[in-house]
Design a protein around this motif. Structure first.
Motif, mmCIF file in Angstrom:
data_model
loop_
_atom_site.group_PDB
_atom_site.id
_atom_site.type_symbol
_atom_site.label_atom_id
_atom_site.label_comp_id
_atom_site.label_asym_id
_atom_site.label_seq_id
_atom_site.Cartn_x
_atom_site.Cartn_y
_atom_site.Cartn_z
ATOM 1 N N ASP A 271 0.800 -1.227 0.000
ATOM 2 C CA ASP A 271 0.000 0.000 0.000
ATOM 3 C C ASP A 271 0.830 1.274 0.000
ATOM 4 N N ASN A 272 2.141 1.163 -0.139
ATOM 5 C CA ASN A 272 2.987 2.341 -0.145
ATOM 6 C C ASN A 272 3.119 2.844 -1.581
ATOM 7 N N HIS A 273 2.952 4.161 -1.793
ATOM 8 C CA HIS A 273 2.956 4.675 -3.163
ATOM 9 C C HIS A 273 4.274 5.287 -3.595
ATOM 10 N N PRO B 290 6.301 1.056 -4.815
ATOM 11 C CA PRO B 290 7.037 -0.145 -4.418
ATOM 12 C C PRO B 290 6.137 -1.267 -3.910
ATOM 13 N N LEU B 291 6.636 -2.472 -4.054
ATOM 14 C CA LEU B 291 6.002 -3.655 -3.483
ATOM 15 C C LEU B 291 7.052 -4.295 -2.581
ATOM 16 N N PHE C 200 -1.952 -4.331 -10.455
ATOM 17 C CA PHE C 200 -1.380 -5.556 -9.900
ATOM 18 C C PHE C 200 -1.429 -5.537 -8.374
ATOM 19 N N ARG C 201 -1.167 -4.359 -7.794
ATOM 20 C CA ARG C 201 -1.134 -4.241 -6.333
ATOM 21 C C ARG C 201 -2.515 -4.367 -5.703
ATOM 22 N N LYS C 202 -3.545 -4.113 -6.487
ATOM 23 C CA LYS C 202 -4.906 -4.135 -5.959
ATOM 24 C C LYS C 202 -5.248 -5.528 -5.409
#
Length: 199
Positions: free
Chosen positions: A139-141, A149-150, A169-171
């Motif tokens: 959840d960091n943008h 980032p992931l 993709f992060r969703k």
């Protein structure tokens, strides 16, 4: 040869050995940093495998501790030599060098001991590889030098994230979600190029 001369020659030999080992570690660190900068600029981040990190933790501690001790002894030896010669200018700088060198040496040695080998293997004997990772945070943008980032679990700091991951993709990704990261490398680590969910 007198005892004093013999002691001096042994001292010089030990000092030269320590300097050669530190020079080699410094060279490895420069190579790692150079590859990291080049791959970051090209958009491909190096990720060690969780298997490699789990199995080499002790190696990193040993190399880090050895580097810390070597730097400490080198700094202490230099400070004592200057003190004997009466050329020690002030006491703050030599004390700081002696106190800070073990900390810097440990992290320097730890990073070189853990990251150099899988990175070199990926460059020399790499091929298309897919490795499984576990999401730590999605959840960091923005982080410094890393947009969208992931973060991944069970990796060392500095080598625990992939940048530029799409919001799509992060969703729905949560802590503990398993993903597959593909790229160029070996089972010990890779330069990430693709991500997909582990179905």
């Amino acid at each position: 040869m007198s005892d004093v001369d013999e002691w001096k020659s042994r001292h010089i030999l030990i000092r030269m050995t320590i300097l050669a080992a530190l020079a080699w570690l410094f060279f490895c660190l420069l190579v790692v940093i150079l590859f990291l900068v080049c791959t970051e600029l090209s958009g491909y981040r190096f990720l060690p495998s969780t298997e490699w990190i789990a199995s080499t933790g002790r190696l990193g501690v040993v190399v880090g501790a050895a580097t810390a001790v070597a730097l400490f002894l080198l700094g202490l030896s230099d400070a004592l030599r200057k003190l004997r010669n009466g050329t020690l200018e002030g006491t703050l700088k030599p004390i700081l060098v002696v106190l800070v060198s073990p900390v810097l040496g440990y992290f320097w040695g730890y990073m070189v001991g853990i990251i150099t080998w899988p990175m070199v293997l990926a460059l020399v004997a790499g091929h298309h590889e897919e490795l499984a990772y576990t999401v730590g945070r999605a959840d960091n943008h923005y982080e410094k030098h890393c947009y969208s980032p992931l973060e991944l679990q069970e990796l060392m700091v500095g080598f625990d994230k992939v940048c530029g991951v799409s919001d799509e993709f992060r969703k729905g990704l949560t802590t503990g979600t398993h993903i597959i990261i593909a790229g160029y490398g070996t089972r010990y680590g890779l330069f990430a190029t693709e991500l997909r969910r582990d179905n």
